[in-house]
Write a protein that holds these residues in place. Structure first.
Motif, PDB file in Angstrom:
ATOM      1  N   ALA A  74       0.828  -1.207   0.000  1.00  0.00           N
ATOM      2  CA  ALA A  74       0.000   0.000   0.000  1.00  0.00           C
ATOM      3  C   ALA A  74       0.860   1.255   0.000  1.00  0.00           C
ATOM      4  O   ALA A  74       0.575   2.234  -0.701  1.00  0.00           O
ATOM      5  N   ALA A  75       1.945   1.169   0.845  1.00  0.00           N
ATOM      6  CA  ALA A  75       2.841   2.332   0.845  1.00  0.00           C
ATOM      7  C   ALA A  75       3.504   2.538  -0.493  1.00  0.00           C
ATOM      8  O   ALA A  75       3.669   3.661  -0.976  1.00  0.00           O
ATOM      9  N   ALA A  76       3.891   1.407  -1.126  1.00  0.00           N
ATOM     10  CA  ALA A  76       4.514   1.513  -2.454  1.00  0.00           C
ATOM     11  C   ALA A  76       3.545   2.060  -3.472  1.00  0.00           C
ATOM     12  O   ALA A  76       3.888   2.874  -4.333  1.00  0.00           O
ATOM     13  N   ALA A  77       2.270   1.599  -3.380  1.00  0.00           N
ATOM     14  CA  ALA A  77       1.269   2.095  -4.325  1.00  0.00           C
ATOM     15  C   ALA A  77       1.042   3.595  -4.136  1.00  0.00           C
ATOM     16  O   ALA A  77       0.906   4.363  -5.086  1.00  0.00           O
ATOM     17  N   ALA A  78       1.015   4.022  -2.837  1.00  0.00           N
ATOM     18  CA  ALA A  78       0.847   5.457  -2.572  1.00  0.00           C
ATOM     19  C   ALA A  78       2.021   6.257  -3.112  1.00  0.00           C
ATOM     20  O   ALA A  78       1.857   7.346  -3.680  1.00  0.00           O
ATOM     21  N   GLN A  79       3.237   5.695  -2.935  1.00  0.00           N
ATOM     22  CA  GLN A  79       4.420   6.385  -3.450  1.00  0.00           C
ATOM     23  C   GLN A  79       4.389   6.467  -4.957  1.00  0.00           C
ATOM     24  O   GLN A  79       4.736   7.497  -5.556  1.00  0.00           O
ATOM     25  N   VAL A  80       3.954   5.358  -5.570  1.00  0.00           N
ATOM     26  CA  VAL A  80       3.862   5.361  -7.043  1.00  0.00           C
ATOM     27  C   VAL A  80       2.852   6.404  -7.520  1.00  0.00           C
ATOM     28  O   VAL A  80       3.072   7.132  -8.489  1.00  0.00           O
ATOM     29  N   ALA A  81       1.698   6.458  -6.792  1.00  0.00           N
ATOM     30  CA  ALA A  81       0.680   7.455  -7.168  1.00  0.00           C
ATOM     31  C   ALA A  81       1.215   8.878  -7.013  1.00  0.00           C
ATOM     32  O   ALA A  81       0.990   9.765  -7.852  1.00  0.00           O
ATOM     33  N   GLU A  82       1.945   9.074  -5.873  1.00  0.00           N
ATOM     34  CA  GLU A  82       2.534  10.409  -5.672  1.00  0.00           C
ATOM     35  C   GLU A  82       3.531  10.765  -6.761  1.00  0.00           C
ATOM     36  O   GLU A  82       3.563  11.895  -7.274  1.00  0.00           O
ATOM     37  N   GLN A  83       4.366   9.759  -7.096  1.00  0.00           N
ATOM     38  CA  GLN A  83       5.367  10.005  -8.142  1.00  0.00           C
ATOM     39  C   GLN A  83       4.701  10.249  -9.492  1.00  0.00           C
ATOM     40  O   GLN A  83       5.155  11.067 -10.285  1.00  0.00           O
ATOM     41  N   ARG A  84       3.578   9.499  -9.734  1.00  0.00           N
ATOM     42  CA  ARG A  84       2.851   9.724 -10.983  1.00  0.00           C
ATOM     43  C   ARG A  84       2.281  11.153 -11.027  1.00  0.00           C
ATOM     44  O   ARG A  84       2.291  11.821 -12.055  1.00  0.00           O
ATOM     45  N   GLU A  85       1.734  11.578  -9.835  1.00  0.00           N
ATOM     46  CA  GLU A  85       1.186  12.924  -9.777  1.00  0.00           C
ATOM     47  C   GLU A  85       2.283  13.970 -10.009  1.00  0.00           C
ATOM     48  O   GLU A  85       2.094  14.930 -10.768  1.00  0.00           O
ATOM     49  N   ARG A  86       3.426  13.758  -9.366  1.00  0.00           N
ATOM     50  CA  ARG A  86       4.553  14.673  -9.572  1.00  0.00           C
ATOM     51  C   ARG A  86       5.022  14.648 -11.023  1.00  0.00           C
ATOM     52  O   ARG A  86       5.365  15.682 -11.603  1.00  0.00           O
ATOM     53  N   LEU A  87       5.044  13.417 -11.573  1.00  0.00           N
ATOM     54  CA  LEU A  87       5.449  13.300 -12.980  1.00  0.00           C
ATOM     55  C   LEU A  87       4.485  14.051 -13.888  1.00  0.00           C
ATOM     56  O   LEU A  87       4.889  14.731 -14.842  1.00  0.00           O
ATOM     57  N   GLY A  88       3.145  13.921 -13.570  1.00  0.00           N
ATOM     58  CA  GLY A  88       2.162  14.657 -14.368  1.00  0.00           C
ATOM     59  C   GLY A  88       2.356  16.167 -14.243  1.00  0.00           C
ATOM     60  O   GLY A  88       2.264  16.909 -15.217  1.00  0.00           O
ATOM     61  N   GLN A  89       2.617  16.606 -12.984  1.00  0.00           N
ATOM     62  CA  GLN A  89       2.887  18.035 -12.790  1.00  0.00           C
ATOM     63  C   GLN A  89       4.116  18.492 -13.563  1.00  0.00           C
ATOM     64  O   GLN A  89       4.123  19.552 -14.191  1.00  0.00           O
ATOM     65  N   LEU A  90       5.179  17.666 -13.508  1.00  0.00           N
ATOM     66  CA  LEU A  90       6.404  18.022 -14.242  1.00  0.00           C
ATOM     67  C   LEU A  90       6.153  18.045 -15.745  1.00  0.00           C
ATOM     68  O   LEU A  90       6.655  18.920 -16.458  1.00  0.00           O
ATOM     69  N   GLN A  91       5.383  17.056 -16.219  1.00  0.00           N
ATOM     70  CA  GLN A  91       5.077  17.028 -17.655  1.00  0.00           C
ATOM     71  C   GLN A  91       4.266  18.261 -18.062  1.00  0.00           C
ATOM     72  O   GLN A  91       4.500  18.864 -19.113  1.00  0.00           O
ATOM     73  N   ALA A  92       3.275  18.622 -17.180  1.00  0.00           N
ATOM     74  CA  ALA A  92       2.489  19.824 -17.478  1.00  0.00           C
ATOM     75  C   ALA A  92       3.379  21.061 -17.488  1.00  0.00           C
ATOM     76  O   ALA A  92       3.247  21.947 -18.343  1.00  0.00           O
ATOM     77  N   LYS A  93       4.282  21.130 -16.484  1.00  0.00           N
ATOM     78  CA  LYS A  93       5.202  22.267 -16.442  1.00  0.00           C
ATOM     79  C   LYS A  93       6.112  22.301 -17.658  1.00  0.00           C
ATOM     80  O   LYS A  93       6.385  23.369 -18.226  1.00  0.00           O
ATOM     81  N   VAL A  94       6.574  21.084 -18.061  1.00  0.00           N
ATOM     82  CA  VAL A  94       7.431  21.015 -19.257  1.00  0.00           C
ATOM     83  C   VAL A  94       6.660  21.490 -20.482  1.00  0.00           C
ATOM     84  O   VAL A  94       7.187  22.234 -21.333  1.00  0.00           O
ATOM     85  N   ARG A  95       5.374  21.026 -20.593  1.00  0.00           N
ATOM     86  CA  ARG A  95       4.561  21.473 -21.727  1.00  0.00           C
ATOM     87  C   ARG A  95       4.363  22.988 -21.701  1.00  0.00           C
ATOM     88  O   ARG A  95       4.442  23.669 -22.731  1.00  0.00           O
ATOM     89  N   SER A  96       4.093  23.527 -20.476  1.00  0.00           N
ATOM     90  CA  SER A  96       3.915  24.980 -20.368  1.00  0.00           C
ATOM     91  C   SER A  96       5.183  25.726 -20.758  1.00  0.00           C
ATOM     92  O   SER A  96       5.150  26.711 -21.497  1.00  0.00           O
ATOM     93  N   LEU A  97       6.336  25.199 -20.237  1.00  0.00           N
ATOM     94  CA  LEU A  97       7.604  25.844 -20.604  1.00  0.00           C
ATOM     95  C   LEU A  97       7.876  25.728 -22.089  1.00  0.00           C
ATOM     96  O   LEU A  97       8.390  26.660 -22.717  1.00  0.00           O
ATOM     97  N   ARG A  98       7.515  24.549 -22.652  1.00  0.00           N
ATOM     98  CA  ARG A  98       7.748  24.362 -24.086  1.00  0.00           C
ATOM     99  C   ARG A  98       6.891  25.314 -24.898  1.00  0.00           C
ATOM    100  O   ARG A  98       7.357  25.928 -25.865  1.00  0.00           O
ATOM    101  N   LEU A  99       5.602  25.461 -24.483  1.00  0.00           N
ATOM    102  CA  LEU A  99       4.723  26.401 -25.182  1.00  0.00           C
ATOM    103  C   LEU A  99       5.227  27.836 -25.039  1.00  0.00           C
ATOM    104  O   LEU A  99       5.190  28.627 -25.996  1.00  0.00           O
ATOM    105  N   ALA A 100       5.672  28.190 -23.791  1.00  0.00           N
ATOM    106  CA  ALA A 100       6.211  29.537 -23.598  1.00  0.00           C
ATOM    107  C   ALA A 100       7.446  29.769 -24.450  1.00  0.00           C
ATOM    108  O   ALA A 100       7.634  30.850 -25.035  1.00  0.00           O
TER     109      ALA A 100
END
Length: 269
Positions: free
Chosen positions: A67-93
């Motif tokens: 469960a802890a690993a799944a939570a960590q994976v979910a957190e990392q996925r969320e962070r990864l999504g945030q980073l990808q969104a930020k990368v897309r925003s930076l790329r668009l900018a």
């Protein structure tokens, strides 16, 4: 792309621990067609209950780790999504900034090209005007040269006319001198003739004696029967006699008349 790194080594993550516990609980798989091993005797039965209890504890720990690993994976996925969104925003900018830079550069190039065309047009016009001015300058120089020739010719003509005028004036002066001399000689001869005739008619009745007596009476303004120099009676008498005889009064100065008066008044009367 942004790589997501974990703060813990791979062997120490909750996911790796959970997988290790699950592998231990499952154990090795049984062979196909064989019966499961049986437990005999009281000692073996007690040992089986302890193993089951141990396996239950391990399963609970493995579930928690999973469960802890799944939570960590979910957190990392969320962070990864945030980073990808930020990368897309930076790329668009970055793309927008690049497009703005391209547009600005294109506008600058267009402005420079327009300025170059304008300068080229101005240069062409200036070159045309310079050629026109050179042509006008050449024509002006030719006109000036022609005017100088005309002025030089006129100066020569004026110099010649001045020379001729000086020569004519010299001839005129010579003629005037000669004519003056002739007139003086002629006038002097005429005056001498008039005076000689007056003297010749001195004793004639109504002649020069009577004329002089009348002039004497008019000149004697103070009626003292004599003429004086200081009051102008003598000069008045002489002028009257000359005019009555038809002769011209000489244009002598005061001193010349006085010398004649002194020469004639020998006895001082």
């Amino acid at each position: 792309m942004v790589a997501v790194r974990s703060s813990k080594p791979l062997g120490e993550t909750p996911l790796s621990l959970a997988l290790g516990h699950m592998s231990a609980l499952a154990g090795a798989p049984a062979a196909k067609g064989s019966d499961p091993p049986s437990v005999q005797g009281p000692g073996l039965e007690g040992r089986g209950d302890g193993a089951a209890s141990e396996q239950g504890s391990e399963a609970t720990a493995g579930g928690a780790a999973f469960a802890a690993a799944a939570a960590q994976v979910a957190e990392q996925r969320e962070r990864l999504g945030q980073l990808q969104a930020k990368v897309r925003s930076l790329r668009l900018a970055a793309v927008a900034a690049a497009e703005k830079q391209d547009q600005a550069a294109s506008a600058k190039r267009s402005a420079r090209q327009s300025r170059v065309k304008e300068l080229h047009s101005q240069n062409t016009e200036l070159a045309r005007q310079a050629e026109v001015l050179r042509g006008e300058t050449r024509r002006g120089d030719a006109a000036v040269a022609k005017l100088r020739e005309v002025v030089s010719a006129r100066e020569k003509a004026i110099a010649e006319l001045r020379g001729r005028l000086e020569q004519a004036e010299q001839r005129m002066q010579g003629l005037r001198s000669d004519e003056g001399k002739r007139l003086v000689a002629s006038n002097a001869g005429q005056q001498a003739t008039i005076l000689r005739r007056a003297l010749a008619q001195w004793d004639v009745q109504g002649g020069t004696r009577r004329l002089c007596s009348e002039c004497f009476a008019k000149a004697d303004t103070n009626h003292d029967s004599k003429l004086e120099w200081n009051n102008g009676e003598i000069k008045q008498f002489v002028h009257a006699v000359f005019l009555r005889c038809g002769a011209t009064v000489p244009m002598w100065g005061e001193m010349a008349w006085y010398k004649i008066y002194r020469h004639s008044d020998a006895d001082g009367s």
